[in-house]
Design a protein around this motif. Structure first.
Motif, short mmCIF file in Angstrom:
data_model
loop_
_atom_site.label_atom_id
_atom_site.label_comp_id
_atom_site.label_asym_id
_atom_site.label_seq_id
_atom_site.Cartn_x
_atom_site.Cartn_y
_atom_site.Cartn_z
N ASP A 146 -12.44 21.21 3.49
CA ASP A 146 -11.60 20.40 2.60
C ASP A 146 -11.53 18.97 3.12
N VAL A 147 -11.22 18.05 2.22
CA VAL A 147 -11.03 16.64 2.58
C VAL A 147 -9.70 16.17 1.99
N ALA A 148 -8.88 15.57 2.83
CA ALA A 148 -7.59 15.02 2.39
C ALA A 148 -7.56 13.53 2.73
N THR A 149 -6.77 12.78 1.99
CA THR A 149 -6.61 11.37 2.27
C THR A 149 -5.22 10.92 1.87
N ILE A 150 -4.77 9.80 2.43
CA ILE A 150 -3.54 9.14 1.97
C ILE A 150 -3.85 7.67 1.77
N ASP A 151 -3.07 7.04 0.90
CA ASP A 151 -3.14 5.59 0.74
C ASP A 151 -2.31 4.94 1.84
N LEU A 152 -2.87 3.91 2.46
CA LEU A 152 -2.13 3.17 3.47
C LEU A 152 -0.96 2.42 2.83
N PRO A 153 0.05 2.04 3.62
CA PRO A 153 1.13 1.21 3.07
C PRO A 153 0.58 -0.05 2.42
N PHE A 154 1.16 -0.43 1.28
CA PHE A 154 0.79 -1.65 0.55
C PHE A 154 -0.68 -1.64 0.12
N ASN A 155 -1.27 -0.47 -0.02
CA ASN A 155 -2.68 -0.37 -0.35
C ASN A 155 -2.87 0.59 -1.51
N HIS A 156 -3.92 0.39 -2.30
CA HIS A 156 -4.31 1.28 -3.37
C HIS A 156 -3.13 1.52 -4.32
N ARG A 157 -2.69 2.78 -4.46
CA ARG A 157 -1.62 3.08 -5.42
C ARG A 157 -0.23 2.73 -4.91
N ARG A 158 -0.14 2.25 -3.67
CA ARG A 158 1.15 1.84 -3.10
C ARG A 158 1.32 0.32 -3.12
N THR A 159 0.49 -0.36 -3.90
CA THR A 159 0.53 -1.81 -3.97
C THR A 159 1.65 -2.27 -4.89
N PRO A 160 2.59 -3.10 -4.41
CA PRO A 160 3.66 -3.61 -5.29
C PRO A 160 3.09 -4.50 -6.40
N GLU A 161 3.77 -4.52 -7.52
CA GLU A 161 3.35 -5.33 -8.65
C GLU A 161 3.30 -6.81 -8.25
N GLY A 162 2.24 -7.47 -8.69
CA GLY A 162 2.08 -8.89 -8.39
C GLY A 162 1.26 -9.17 -7.15
N PHE A 163 0.90 -8.12 -6.42
CA PHE A 163 0.09 -8.29 -5.21
C PHE A 163 -1.23 -7.54 -5.39
N ARG A 164 -2.18 -7.86 -4.52
CA ARG A 164 -3.46 -7.16 -4.50
C ARG A 164 -3.43 -6.08 -3.42
N PRO A 165 -4.20 -4.99 -3.59
CA PRO A 165 -4.22 -3.94 -2.56
C PRO A 165 -4.57 -4.51 -1.18
N GLY A 166 -3.71 -4.23 -0.22
CA GLY A 166 -3.93 -4.68 1.13
C GLY A 166 -3.40 -6.06 1.45
N GLN A 167 -3.01 -6.82 0.44
CA GLN A 167 -2.55 -8.19 0.68
C GLN A 167 -1.35 -8.23 1.62
N LEU A 168 -0.45 -7.28 1.48
CA LEU A 168 0.76 -7.28 2.30
C LEU A 168 0.56 -6.58 3.64
N ILE A 169 -0.61 -5.98 3.88
CA ILE A 169 -0.85 -5.38 5.19
C ILE A 169 -1.03 -6.47 6.24
N LEU A 170 -1.85 -7.45 5.91
CA LEU A 170 -2.15 -8.52 6.86
C LEU A 170 -1.53 -9.84 6.44
N GLY A 171 -0.71 -9.85 5.40
CA GLY A 171 -0.21 -11.10 4.85
C GLY A 171 1.14 -11.53 5.39
N GLY A 172 1.34 -11.40 6.69
CA GLY A 172 2.63 -11.81 7.25
C GLY A 172 2.52 -12.20 8.71
N ASP A 173 3.67 -12.50 9.30
CA ASP A 173 3.68 -12.86 10.72
C ASP A 173 3.54 -11.60 11.57
N LEU A 174 3.62 -11.76 12.90
CA LEU A 174 3.36 -10.63 13.79
C LEU A 174 4.37 -9.50 13.61
#
Length: 388
Positions: free
Chosen positions: A157-185
């Motif tokens: 079997d193969v399982a997967t999850i969407d990362l935070p702020f990625n794919h189906r967990r992307t908030p409206e108005g942003f692109r997938p992954g934009q909020l993963i690396l789009g901030g300070d440390l």
């Protein structure tokens, strides 16, 4: 007739050039199409409620917190239409699942961990599963299906999850992954914490649910590679006294093996992240403990070495893959991780995008996962507080 030496050299040069151009063009597209979408300023401070001092402590036990709870994946899943299973040979059923993340952010859509499971038709041995996590800016299941097309016919079997702020967990108005690396440390570290904790919760649901007596493997691509390797490292050390069972094996595909280094020394894809972090050389020196706390190679090898690894007839339970012409992540960090964990490092004559997204390479990566030796022998360690 074979290819003349001069022709082989020319072919290598063109392969390298094509790989570099592919990475650079893809990186520029992602940089301006995703990371700088809408020209938004960097996010400041943690994405969740965790204290900044915990994130910057340099202590992985404080940065990542206690081991998150488990979840009954079957109870929180629903089957998809048969057409989805028909897309993967050897797949009997595809199910989507969702459960609350242990980390709460300001975006409700991000606070629900969403995943998918491809169940194999074969059931002639103890059932096995690979938990695979894709990279930043995931927009489909193409990479995961490529793995499923190799694993499901072999009864895995193969399982997967969407990362935070990625794919189906992307908030409206942003692109997938934009909020993963789009901030300070502090923002970035809080997202890393959520990614690892969500992966650990899913792993526990698979490992302890009773459905996979054959074991659970962990694999990831790029940022997803860092996520699963860091999760395995914590399960094998910081969380060892709390987890009941560890992964059978781990695999990183062009992983960001030293994430802070990748964000300050990488190519086009991380230019916006470097701008947001604004870290000088002196800052990086002061942050050495923080960098170590998110570097998998700073932790002990998370899976046991099978005795057969040393005599050449076994399967190494740490598998790493790197693109010789990778322009996104530093390959020397992957080499250091392979040395620290005594893992098997496979080189591919392509760049980051080729190795991370081309089906032929993904198939080559997944084929060793189907070997019985990888799942047998030393197996997954059973951990409990009594074993400490």
């Amino acid at each position: 007739m074979g290819i003349e030496p001069g022709s082989r050299m020319i072919a290598r040069v063109f392969r390298r050039l094509a790989s570099h151009l592919s990475d650079e063009f893809a990186g520029l597209g992602l940089l301006y199409g995703v990371m700088r979408h809408r020209g938004l300023p960097p996010r400041l401070g943690p994405a969740s409620g965790v204290d900044v001092n915990e994130l910057l402590s340099g202590d992985p036990a404080r940065l990542f917190g206690p081991l998150p709870g488990t979840v009954h994946l079957r109870a929180c899943s629903d089957p998809l239409a048969a057409a989805e299973a028909d897309r993967v040979a050897g797949c009997a059923e595809v199910r989507d699942f969702a459960f609350p993340s242990s980390e709460a952010t300001e975006f409700e859509v991000n606070d629900s961990v969403r995943g998918r499971l491809w169940r194999a038709e074969r059931g002639d041995r103890p059932r096995r599963v690979v938990l695979v996590v894709d990279g930043v800016m995931q927009a489909s299941f193409g990479n995961i299906r490529a793995f499923a097309r190799t694993c499901c016919p072999a009864g895995i079997d193969v399982a997967t999850i969407d990362l935070p702020f990625n794919h189906r967990r992307t908030p409206e108005g942003f692109r997938p992954g934009q909020l993963i690396l789009g901030g300070d440390l502090p923002h970035m570290l809080s997202v890393l914490r959520q990614a690892v904790r969500d992966t650990a919760t899913t792993f526990r649901g698979l490992a302890d649910g009773g459905e996979y007596p054959g074991g659970v493997g962990l694999a990831g691509i790029s940022f997803g590679g860092w996520t699963v390797l860091q999760t395995a490292a914590l399960l094998g050390s910081i969380w060892k006294g709390e987890a009941s069972r560890g992964p059978r094996w781990v695999c990183g595909v062009c992983p960001a093996a030293d994430l802070l280094l990748a964000l300050t020394d990488g190519g086009a894809i991380v230019r916006a992240a470097r701008r947001n972090l604004r870290l000088s050389r002196d800052d990086l020196a002061r942050l050495a403990p923080v960098a170590a706390s998110i570097r998998p190679g700073a932790f002990p090898r998370p899976v046991p070495a099978d005795p057969s690894e040393t005599n050449g007839d076994g399967a190494n339970r740490v598998m790493l893959h790197a693109g010789r012409f990778d322009r996104f992540v530093p390959n020397h960090a992957i080499e250091r991780l392979a040395a620290a964990w005594e893992g098997e490092l496979t080189w591919h004559r392509t760049g980051h995008m080729g190795l991370a997204a081309a089906p032929p390479y993904l198939k080559a990566v997944a084929e060793p996962w189907t070997r019985d030796l990888l799942w047998q022998g030393g197996g997954a360690p059973v951990w409990s507080s009594e074993s400490e």
